[in-house]
Structure formats: C-alpha cells, structure tokens
Motif scaffolding. Structure first.
Motif, PDB file in Angstrom:
ATOM      1  N   ASP A 243     -43.694 134.094  81.903  1.00  0.00           N
ATOM      2  CA  ASP A 243     -43.806 132.768  81.282  1.00  0.00           C
ATOM      3  C   ASP A 243     -42.698 131.806  81.717  1.00  0.00           C
ATOM      4  N   GLY A 244     -41.857 132.245  82.627  1.00  0.00           N
ATOM      5  CA  GLY A 244     -40.867 131.349  83.204  1.00  0.00           C
ATOM      6  C   GLY A 244     -39.545 131.255  82.487  1.00  0.00           C
ATOM      7  N   TYR A 245     -39.279 132.157  81.537  1.00  0.00           N
ATOM      8  CA  TYR A 245     -37.983 132.129  80.852  1.00  0.00           C
ATOM      9  C   TYR A 245     -36.888 132.666  81.773  1.00  0.00           C
ATOM     10  N   ASN A 246     -35.668 132.263  81.503  1.00  0.00           N
ATOM     11  CA  ASN A 246     -34.530 132.623  82.344  1.00  0.00           C
ATOM     12  C   ASN A 246     -34.048 134.033  81.980  1.00  0.00           C
ATOM     13  N   VAL A 247     -34.834 135.019  82.369  1.00  0.00           N
ATOM     14  CA  VAL A 247     -34.544 136.413  82.047  1.00  0.00           C
ATOM     15  C   VAL A 247     -34.658 137.272  83.290  1.00  0.00           C
ATOM     16  N   VAL A 248     -34.035 138.448  83.211  1.00  0.00           N
ATOM     17  CA  VAL A 248     -34.184 139.500  84.216  1.00  0.00           C
ATOM     18  C   VAL A 248     -34.639 140.760  83.489  1.00  0.00           C
ATOM     19  N   TYR A 266     -36.491 148.557  90.323  1.00  0.00           N
ATOM     20  CA  TYR A 266     -36.853 147.166  90.616  1.00  0.00           C
ATOM     21  C   TYR A 266     -36.436 146.268  89.457  1.00  0.00           C
ATOM     22  N   ALA A 267     -36.363 144.990  89.763  1.00  0.00           N
ATOM     23  CA  ALA A 267     -36.069 143.976  88.755  1.00  0.00           C
ATOM     24  C   ALA A 267     -37.027 142.818  88.932  1.00  0.00           C
ATOM     25  N   ILE A 268     -37.319 142.132  87.817  1.00  0.00           N
ATOM     26  CA  ILE A 268     -38.133 140.923  87.811  1.00  0.00           C
ATOM     27  C   ILE A 268     -37.226 139.791  87.344  1.00  0.00           C
ATOM     28  N   MET A 269     -37.200 138.706  88.083  1.00  0.00           N
ATOM     29  CA  MET A 269     -36.283 137.601  87.776  1.00  0.00           C
ATOM     30  C   MET A 269     -36.853 136.309  88.353  1.00  0.00           C
ATOM     31  N   PRO A 270     -36.243 135.154  88.081  1.00  0.00           N
ATOM     32  CA  PRO A 270     -36.701 133.912  88.700  1.00  0.00           C
ATOM     33  C   PRO A 270     -36.753 134.042  90.224  1.00  0.00           C
ATOM     34  N   ALA A 271     -37.776 133.450  90.838  1.00  0.00           N
ATOM     35  CA  ALA A 271     -38.047 133.660  92.258  1.00  0.00           C
ATOM     36  C   ALA A 271     -36.871 133.303  93.151  1.00  0.00           C
ATOM     37  N   GLU A 272     -36.215 132.177  92.896  1.00  0.00           N
ATOM     38  CA  GLU A 272     -35.092 131.772  93.745  1.00  0.00           C
ATOM     39  C   GLU A 272     -33.940 132.761  93.636  1.00  0.00           C
ATOM     40  N   GLN A 273     -33.703 133.252  92.442  1.00  0.00           N
ATOM     41  CA  GLN A 273     -32.650 134.242  92.239  1.00  0.00           C
ATOM     42  C   GLN A 273     -33.024 135.555  92.934  1.00  0.00           C
ATOM     43  N   ALA A 274     -34.286 135.934  92.849  1.00  0.00           N
ATOM     44  CA  ALA A 274     -34.745 137.157  93.504  1.00  0.00           C
ATOM     45  C   ALA A 274     -34.553 137.089  95.009  1.00  0.00           C
ATOM     46  N   LYS A 275     -34.753 135.905  95.565  1.00  0.00           N
ATOM     47  CA  LYS A 275     -34.557 135.731  97.006  1.00  0.00           C
ATOM     48  C   LYS A 275     -33.099 135.980  97.382  1.00  0.00           C
ATOM     49  N   VAL A 276     -32.185 135.429  96.593  1.00  0.00           N
ATOM     50  CA  VAL A 276     -30.753 135.577  96.879  1.00  0.00           C
ATOM     51  C   VAL A 276     -30.296 137.014  96.663  1.00  0.00           C
ATOM     52  N   ILE A 277     -30.597 137.578  95.491  1.00  0.00           N
ATOM     53  CA  ILE A 277     -30.150 138.930  95.173  1.00  0.00           C
ATOM     54  C   ILE A 277     -30.853 139.953  96.057  1.00  0.00           C
ATOM     55  N   GLY A 278     -32.138 139.741  96.328  1.00  0.00           N
ATOM     56  CA  GLY A 278     -32.867 140.662  97.184  1.00  0.00           C
ATOM     57  C   GLY A 278     -32.290 140.727  98.583  1.00  0.00           C
TER      58      GLY A 278
END
Length: 394
Positions: A243-248, A266-278
């Motif tokens: 739903d787009g909340y700022n959670v991991v 695995y982790a689920i997080m905001p897409a931009e953050q996932a790109k950086v952390i991934g």
C-alpha cells in the motif's frame, strides 16, 4: 537415486541412532560413529560422499543443539529434490534465478518485483540496513531484548540507538516506542515474533502503529519467525509495503523452511530504496541451490503446514516444563523457542545444561541476566531438553 536421498526414513533412522547413542551425557565418539553410519547409508542410497568429513565439525561436540533456533526437522523433501536436480548447473551466476524468485515473492505478497531485495540469508539485509541508517539520519528506536542484527550493527557503525523497555507482557511497548520517535529518527525496528521472547504483536495494533510512525521514520518489521505463528498468515504485514507505506518487511528461509545452512532471505521495501540496498548487497549474487530450494519449499504448502504443527507441539512441551517447574517465561511464544527465567545467572545455567548434554544460549540480553532462550528440536531432542531442565532446575 533421488528417491533414496530424499527419503525421510534414512534421515529419521540416522537421528534415532544418534539420539540413542548419545543420550544426555556422552560425547563425540558416539556421534562420530553415527555420522560414519549415516554416510554408509547415503552411499547405499547411491549418493557419493567422498567429500564428507567423518564427523561434521559444528556438531562433533556430541551436544543436542538448542541454542540457535535452527529447524531440526530439516527442509522440505521437495526442496532437497530441487537442489539435487540442479547440482550440475552450478557453473553460472544466478541472477536470472533471483528474478524468478522475485516474481514469485511479488505474486505471494502483492508487491512489485522492484520492491524486493534477495540475499544470502537475511543477515546481509539486517547489516546493510544498519549501514543505511547511518547514512540517513543515524538514529534508530527499538526495544530492549530483541534481535541484535539491526541495532547492534547500527551501534557498531556509530548510530544512536534508543532502547525502550518491554511491556509487562514482555512484548514490544508500541506506545512507548512511538513516544520515543522524534522528527529526526531514521528508523524503528520491530522483530515480530520477537527474538528472544517469542511474543507476537497484535496484528491490527502493529498495522496502525506502522501507518502512523512511518510518516516520521521508516518502520522495519523483521518477520523471521512469522510463518511459525499460530495466526499466520493474518500476522504478516507485507500489505503495508504493497500500500506504499514507508516500511521494510524482512523474511528468511532459515526458520520454518529449515534452510539455515543454505542461506536465503529477502526484504520488501520502497522501490528506490531496494535499488540502492540491493546494489550494495549483491556482492556476486545469491547461491543458486538456495534459490531453487526456496522456491520449491514455498510451493510445498503441505510441508509448511505440517512444520507449523510440529513447532507448536514441541514448543508446548517446553512451556509445560516451565509451568511444572514454576519458572516464569514469556507467555504465548510464537517462534520455535521459549524465553524462560531460570533463576540463576545465564552462564551458569548454560554450563549446567551443557553438562546434561544440551546446548542453550550462553549469553543474555541486558536486564535479563537470569533468562535464557531455549530452542525446540525434534521430539526426542525436546524430550531430552525437558529431562535436562528438570535435572538442572529441580
């Protein structure tokens, strides 16, 4: 050949022989003989074992290991078969297979593939997230007596960590944690079910908490044991990410999937953050056999449901023992362990249990010097632990 090595009768037979041999007090000689016997059985089943040691180093002390929340029942037979079928396909990196797993997770959790980071176990995610905290405000709020991956990692890297006491039920005090969050807080860490207490936060209360708090600071929910909880899947919080909340949301295949030695998380997080952390955590990619085993295990719903019942049965033995011995414990544990007040310093307790043939956690969490976390094992292992508890705590 596949049928022989995946046959649970072989593994169960070996375990029975081992338990019969070592009892509560014998040592490495009996265990080494058991391992050698197991190797002979695997050879008879058609599997080459020339590369096997005569006794696996991490179990050669002859103790029943109930210290690391491992799943003693072992992985799904379908996961084992999936790994067998791919043994000759290990020569290439597994990037494409990571994408397949991401698609599978995305479909299961109702999120986009771009929100998912896959790593070798969840530990890289926890420590990578600790590093992310130091680069994005440097302040974390969490609870006392919780899993150390994120808070200890953040402290090691120089972050400021605020620890909020547990509530009277030994659970996260969400109200106090929310009150400790300020405008400059970077993140909040919630382990649910919590390690070491095993307590689970009410799902509705946690959802509302995360919705409010994530407007100030990111909320990291570590769900390593969530599949073991009685109310699974109602307890999961991945819808917040959908739903787009700022959670991991962080998960591992080490616990209910029993793949601690294979390493997959695995982790689920905001897409931009996932790109950086991934990108930061990629480090050559994810192990291929873990990926194929993880996907097979995800599909083996019968095994997962059976595993949940097995965990519940063995966990109940430990809580019943605590009640019989009159020892306080964190009520309604929902992982594959309990947290009990032994009435003696934790190091003394662990040494006495070791003398009785059982390995438990030899350390504790601040403020809980007489408390110990005790993992469940197979039925025979848990029974042996109960006998040892009655001997040590009588």
């Amino acid at each position: 050949m596949k049928q022989g090595i995946t046959n649970n009768n072989i593994i169960d037979s070996s375990r029975r022989k081992w338990l019969k041999s070592v009892g509560l007090g014998t040592g490495a000689v009996a265990l080494s003989a058991c391992v050698d016997s197991s190797v002979k059985e695997l050879n008879a089943a058609g599997m080459k074992t020339d590369h096997f040691p005569s006794a696996t180093p991490n179990v050669s002390d002859g103790l029943i290991r109930l210290s690391s929340n491992e799943n003693a029942f072992g992985p799904s037979a379908k996961a084992v078969e999936a790994m067998q079928s791919e043994l000759f396909n290990l020569g290439r990196y597994a990037d494409a297979t990571v994408d397949v797993l991401k698609k599978k997770i995305a479909a299961q959790e109702g999120v986009s593939e771009e929100q998912i980071v896959v790593t070798n176990g969840s530990s890289p995610i926890l420590f990578g997230y600790a590093d992310w905290i130091t680069k994005n405000g440097n302040k974390l709020v969490t609870s006392m007596a919780t899993y150390e991956g994120v808070p200890r990692g953040a402290e090691f890297m120089g972050a400021e960590v605020t620890y909020v006491p547990l509530d009277s039920d030994m659970n996260f005090d969400l109200d106090a944690i929310e009150a400790a969050v300020t405008d400059d807080t970077t993140a909040v860490y919630i382990c649910n079910p919590n390690n070491p207490t095993g307590c689970v936060v009410d799902s509705v209360k946690l959802t509302e908490f995360a919705k409010r708090v994530s407007q100030k600071a990111q909320v990291f929910i570590d769900e390593a044991y969530i599949e073991m909880s009685d109310a699974y899947p109602a307890n999961v919080q991945s819808k917040l990410a959908a739903d787009g909340y700022n959670v991991v949301i962080c998960r591992t295949f080490s616990k209910i999937h029993a793949m601690a030695g294979q390493r997959l998380g695995y982790a689920i997080m905001p897409a931009e953050q996932a790109k950086v952390i991934g990108r930061m955590l990629r480090m050559g990619g994810v192990n291929y056999l873990g990926l194929v085993a993880g996907m097979a295990s995800m599909d083996d719903h019968t095994n997962l449901n059976t595993m949940r019942k097995r965990v519940q049965t063995e966990r109940a033995k430990l809580t019943a023992a605590a009640q019989e011995l009159g020892r306080p414990y964190a009520k309604n544990p929902q992982g594959n362990f309990i947290y009990m007040d032994t009435g003696m310093p934790h190091d003394q307790f662990s040494e006495k249990m070791k003398a009785a043939g059982i390995k438990v956690v030899g350390r504790t969490w601040p403020g809980y010097d007489t408390w110990s976390r005790i993992s469940i094992g197979t039925p025979a292992e848990t029974d042996a632990c109960v006998d040892a508890l009655k001997l040590v705590l009588a």
